[in-house]
Design an enzyme around this catalytic site. Structure first.
Site, short mmCIF file in Angstrom:
data_model
loop_
_atom_site.label_atom_id
_atom_site.label_comp_id
_atom_site.label_asym_id
_atom_site.label_seq_id
_atom_site.Cartn_x
_atom_site.Cartn_y
_atom_site.Cartn_z
N GLU A 285 0.52 -1.40 0.17
CA GLU A 285 -0.03 0.18 0.28
C GLU A 285 0.59 1.42 0.35
OE1 GLU A 285 -3.45 -2.09 3.13
OE2 GLU A 285 -1.94 -0.85 3.73
N PRO A 286 1.75 1.12 -1.11
CA PRO A 286 2.23 3.52 -0.67
C PRO A 286 2.04 3.48 -1.51
CG PRO A 286 2.79 1.40 -3.50
CD PRO A 286 1.80 0.80 -2.01
N CYS A 356 -1.03 33.11 10.48
CA CYS A 356 -0.21 34.00 11.04
C CYS A 356 0.04 33.03 12.17
CB CYS A 356 -1.61 34.74 12.31
SG CYS A 356 -1.93 35.49 10.39
#
Ligand code: LLP
Length: 430
Positions: A285-286, A356
């Site tokens: 499952e890369p 911010c």
């Protein structure tokens, strides 16, 4: 890590990055689709001549949009989804549902129902609660569903602790040590509507060494053999998850997918030979290793702040809202100027985002040629867990996404607008 054209400008999928920024605006996510195809093909290639059945199941959490699901289908990948949202994205992409695996440590009843209604190929069961929910749903319908058991194998990968998952103290999967995994196996085998394909484990992410995977393969085969003796059940599939590391900066030296796969296959064959098991299919499952290096973030440079003898900040029009990884994981990236990525550096600057928060720094101490406000800066290898983890902090819209391939660029996700951001707000006082 960068390609340039005859003008010396950065190119992505053979498109000039300056033109992309001018045409689509910044901040912009651009993906080199050819690079992504190449990564998928490397995984396929690694299994050639091994005689092993396999599936490369792209972990779509790394970058889950319709267009990438379509590319993965074209490249004969399977897909791993973890929510109704990722599942619906796959449906809209026209992805074959039989090749989709559904993951998650707290799938809701509604999500499991959605998966069953749409005939998702495999449900990877994470815990007893989920097993109960699934049993409840199946009691109301005929037929079987393919499932796997997610095992917490008790293996720690050497990576940032936030992205380790295989260790005993993890929220994911059935623990082996305490007997939970074995109990889950017994329960699943009791319900004939659950067709148990095999076992799954995932040990972590951005892993740079084979050792963790070697240990995982050994452990999984040992478990499978022990449970075969005890319960006469033989897994058809072993899923070893994802986690293959990529190059973010020149300091990273990742291994080719081939190296991981060859090691896993060799270990599997050797370990299986010592058991009565037949060789199972391997599923991987890369996520990051498929889309990470093919992704670029383009920004426009704005304010500059020089603090004599301390630091020079260059601010760009994006930041932690489109890439939280530096702030969240102290992740390192490398940046270049799109107009001359190969030019000699003239100064060292820190690339700050527009949000911010003091921690909103994309790249610390980046050597760069001199730049001016209005220049385009590209942060490299941002393709995984960038757009997919983007937020609207400070009520800043998320960037657009463009796919570039063979000199052609296509908008695949529109830029969010401020109208999109306020769309869900309601009045409190009239
Ligand atoms: N399979 C499972 C069950 C997973 O949990 C994951 C990632 C993968 C596959 C894909 O792993 P990859 O090949 O992409 O390393 N947000 C973090 C990464 C979180 C990974 C979560 N699970 C980051 O930005 O580094």
């Amino acid at each position: 890590m960068v390609n340039v054209n005859s003008q010396g400008h950065l190119t992505i999928g053979d498109c000039d990055a300056l033109t992309l920024a001018a045409d689509f605006g910044t901040p912009l996510y651009v993906y080199d689709v050819g690079q992504i195809r190449q990564q998928m093909r490397q995984f396929h290639h690694a299994f050639k001549n091994t005689g092993i059945k396999y599936a490369i199941s792209y972990a779509s959490k790394a970058f889950a949009i319709r267009a990438i699901d379509q590319v993965i289908a074209q490249e004969h990948g399977h897909l791993d989804v973890v929510s109704a949202g990722e599942l619906l994205t796959a449906l809209q992409a026209g992805f074959p549902m039989a090749d989709v695996s559904f993951h998650g440590n707290n799938k809701s009843l509604a999500e499991l129902k959605l998966a069953l209604d749409n005939h998702v190929g495999t449900i990877i069961i994470d815990n007893f609660y989920e097993l109960d929910l699934l049993n409840q749903l199946l009691a109301k319908q005929a037929g079987q569903v393919n499932v796997m058991l997610r095992i917490a194998p008790g293996i720690s990968a050497h990576t940032h602790r936030y992205i380790q998952t295989g260790q005993v103290d993890s929220k994911f999967g059935f623990d082996v040590q305490s007997g939970q995994a074995e109990r889950a196996l017994q329960l699943v085998r009791k319900n004939p509507q659950l067709n148990l394909l095999g076992y799954h484990a995932h040990i972590g992410s951005q892993i740079m060494a084979v050792a963790g995977f070697t240990a995982l393969v050994k452990k999984m085969v040992q478990l499978a053999a022990t449970w075969q003796n005890k319960y006469h059940y033989e897994p058809q599939v072993l899923n070893f998850g994802g986690g293959f590391g990529i190059k973010y900066t020149d300091a990273d030296h990742p291994l080719d997918p081939q190296v991981f796969v060859q090691d896993m296959v060799a270990t599997l064959k050797k370990e299986i030979a010592a058991t009565k098991l037949s060789v199972p299919e391997i599923w991987l499952e890369p996520g990051r290793s498929i889309v990470g290096q093919g992704g670029y973030s383009l920004y426009t440079i704005g304010a500059r702040k020089e603090i004599p003898h301390v630091r020079t900040y260059i601010s760009v029009d994006g930041g932690m809202g489109d890439n939280i990884r530096p702030a969240l994981y102290q992740a390192d990236y490398q940046a270049v100027l799109a107009q001359n990525p190969l030019a000699a550096p003239q100064e060292t600057v820190t690339i700050a985002g527009r949000y911010c928060e003091s921690g909103d720094v994309l790249v610390k101490d980046q050597p760069l040629p001199s730049s001016n406000p209005g220049d385009v800066l590209a942060v490299l290898a941002t393709g995984a867990y960038g757009y997919s983890m983007a937020s609207n902090y400070n009520r800043v819209p998320r960037p657009a996404v463009v796919f570039a391939e063979n000199g052609k660029a296509k908008l695949v996700v529109k830029r969010e607008t401020t109208a999109d951001l306020t769309r869900l707000d309601l009045n409190y006082l009239k």
